[in-house]
Design an enzyme around this catalytic site. Structure first.
Site, short mmCIF file in Angstrom:
data_model
loop_
_atom_site.label_atom_id
_atom_site.label_comp_id
_atom_site.label_asym_id
_atom_site.label_seq_id
_atom_site.Cartn_x
_atom_site.Cartn_y
_atom_site.Cartn_z
N ASP A 2 -69.79 -16.87 44.45
CA ASP A 2 -68.77 -16.94 43.04
C ASP A 2 -68.22 -18.34 43.41
O ASP A 2 -69.13 -19.24 43.77
CB ASP A 2 -67.60 -16.05 43.49
CG ASP A 2 -67.18 -15.52 42.08
OD1 ASP A 2 -66.46 -16.14 41.42
OD2 ASP A 2 -67.36 -14.39 41.64
N HIS A 57 -61.63 -17.14 40.37
CA HIS A 57 -62.35 -16.06 40.16
C HIS A 57 -62.82 -15.51 41.47
O HIS A 57 -62.72 -14.03 41.72
CB HIS A 57 -63.40 -16.49 39.18
CG HIS A 57 -64.30 -15.44 38.84
ND1 HIS A 57 -65.37 -15.03 39.41
CD2 HIS A 57 -64.27 -14.60 37.77
CE1 HIS A 57 -65.86 -13.88 38.67
NE2 HIS A 57 -65.38 -14.02 37.61
N LEU A 60 -56.96 -6.77 52.75
CA LEU A 60 -56.67 -5.96 53.85
C LEU A 60 -55.68 -4.84 53.83
O LEU A 60 -54.83 -4.98 52.71
CB LEU A 60 -56.14 -6.93 55.05
CG LEU A 60 -57.15 -8.31 55.31
CD1 LEU A 60 -56.28 -9.18 55.87
CD2 LEU A 60 -58.45 -7.80 56.01
N VAL A 89 -52.08 -6.21 48.09
CA VAL A 89 -52.96 -5.16 47.77
C VAL A 89 -53.91 -4.65 48.79
O VAL A 89 -53.97 -5.37 49.76
CB VAL A 89 -53.71 -5.44 46.24
CG1 VAL A 89 -52.91 -5.96 45.11
CG2 VAL A 89 -54.75 -6.87 46.69
N ASN A 104 -69.97 -9.54 29.25
CA ASN A 104 -68.66 -9.44 28.43
C ASN A 104 -69.05 -9.88 27.00
O ASN A 104 -68.03 -10.21 26.37
CB ASN A 104 -67.68 -10.35 29.02
CG ASN A 104 -67.10 -10.12 30.32
OD1 ASN A 104 -67.49 -9.04 30.90
ND2 ASN A 104 -66.49 -10.90 30.70
N SER A 134 -66.76 -8.84 35.49
CA SER A 134 -66.59 -9.52 36.72
C SER A 134 -65.82 -8.65 37.73
O SER A 134 -65.84 -8.47 39.14
CB SER A 134 -65.81 -10.67 36.59
OG SER A 134 -66.92 -11.77 36.43
#
Length: 394
Positions: A152, A181, A192, A198, A272, A336
């Site tokens: 990426d 991204h 984690l 998160v 997309n 993505s």
């Protein structure tokens, strides 16, 4: 002068007395130039090509020894027929650009929405991670030590991510994420399990940040080839590819087939371009790749998600909260964002059974997916990813 030097000389468009250097910039030759990837038949042929380019005073824009590939700039109107026909040359193909599968965009930069979590507040389980059933298996399986590469824009340092190793295919750029991204994708795979921010689908997976896209979200196919070659040589088990293009690259395809034969599970976003499409993007449409469509929080298929044969499953891809550069969190949408849910799921499966082949992983994920009513296989593949059911089957 060898016959290979002669055909290189003619294809590169300069006379006997001219000595030029190709630095990757549009200097040294008149007129418009295009990048092309020369793929040689073997290591001997590759080394011979480099030798002949040096004799001509040409410095390639990129070299990928593992793929026997050399990238040079050619005059737009030059003939490469003789070069393509040379016995040492496997192929010559345009070195075109891939695009990231993220929405929305402002110009060439990714636009990230308002903060959705914080390092100063209690950890949340993003709706997508919860929807695919990942939390139901964490008591036993968390992706421990499974080597996952996110091919990426790179990954920035973040307190919610543990990066095992970085690799950068773009000369002259920093290895961290200049775009946002790759960091966002990585958080969905393996943020984690701690007290803040998160948590990703596979919070103990080993994250390898392979940078092939620059700050504007642009990558040449040769950058992808170099990244894939590194993954193959470094025993990666799962590769996330949240990007694509409409045309195909024979060299990228060849590297993906090699990775698949080595036992690497390949996951890619479908694209997309929306519901009026009839095919998904490359490389997702290759049979060796698990192609992922994007689902919504209402359990529909996102309006932006590509339709067409080859989709394996759907996964959450709308308003996904994950890690972003600057030790922050933000929401993004796109196929993505759907692909890393599947990549994390694969890491969980492999943490239970490391002997699973790529074909078996695909079969299990598809056979345990939940069909979404009102959508065809060209919209959703086998249906919505269900990690807990897949785990139970291996």
């Amino acid at each position: 002068m060898s016959d290979l030097r002669q055909v290189l000389k003619e294809a590169l468009g300069f006379g006997t007395a001219n000595k030029i250097k190709d630095t990757g910039k549009k200097k040294g030759r008149k007129g418009k130039q295009v990048r092309k990837m020369i793929v040689m038949r073997n290591t001997h042929c590759y080394n011979h090509c480099l030798q002949e380019l040096r004799a001509l005073g040409v410095r390639p824009a990129k070299k990928v020894a593992g793929a026997h590939a050399v990238v040079c700039r050619f005059p737009a109107k030059s003939s490469i027929k003789a070069l393509q026909a040379h016995a040492m040359v496997k192929r010559v193909e345009p070195d075109v650009k891939m695009k990231l599968h993220v929405l929305p965009r402002t110009g060439r930069k990714v636009r990230i929405s308002a903060p959705c979590a914080s390092i100063d507040s209690k950890q949340i389980i993003p709706w997508g991670v919860s929807r695919v059933g990942a939390s139901k298996v964490w008591s036993k399986y968390r992706g421990g030590a499974v080597r996952v590469a996110v091919l990426d824009t790179g990954v920035s340092d973040h307190p919610d991510l543990r990066i095992v190793q970085r690799y950068n295919t773009i000369e002259g750029t920093p290895s961290h994420d200049e775009n946002g991204h790759g960091t966002h994708v990585s958080g969905t795979v393996c943020a984690l399990d701690n007290a803040f921010g998160v948590i990703g689908v596979a919070p103990r997976a080993s994250l390898y940040a392979v940078k092939a896209f620059d700050a504007s979200g642009s990558a040449y196919t040769s950058d992808i080839v170099q990244g894939l070659d590194w993954c193959i040589r470094n025993n990666i088990r799962v590769i996330n590819m949240s990007f694509g293009m409409s045309e195909e690259s024979a060299t990228v395809k060849e590297l993906l087939q090699r990775a698949y034969k080595k036992g690497i599970v390949l996951v890619a976003s479908a694209g997309n371009s929306g519901p009026n499409t009839t095919q998904i993007d490359f490389p997702a449409r290759l049979p060796q790749v698990i192609a992922v469509a994007a689902s919504t929080e209402a359990n529909g298929i996102a309006n932006f998600s590509n339709r067409g044969p080859g989709i394996a499953v759907a996964a959450p891809g709308e308003n996904i909260c994950s890690t972003i550069p600057g030790k922050k969190y933000g929401r993004m949408s796109g196929t993505s964002m759907a692909a890393p849910h599947v990549t994390g799921a694969v890491a969980l499966l492999l943490s239970k059974n490391r002997r699973l082949s790529p074909s078996r992983v695909r079969q299990v994920i598809r056979s345990t997916a939940k069909p979404l009513p009102g959508y065809t296989a060209n919209d959703q593949g086998a249906g919505l990813l269900q990690v807990n059911k897949a785990i139970a089957k291996v």
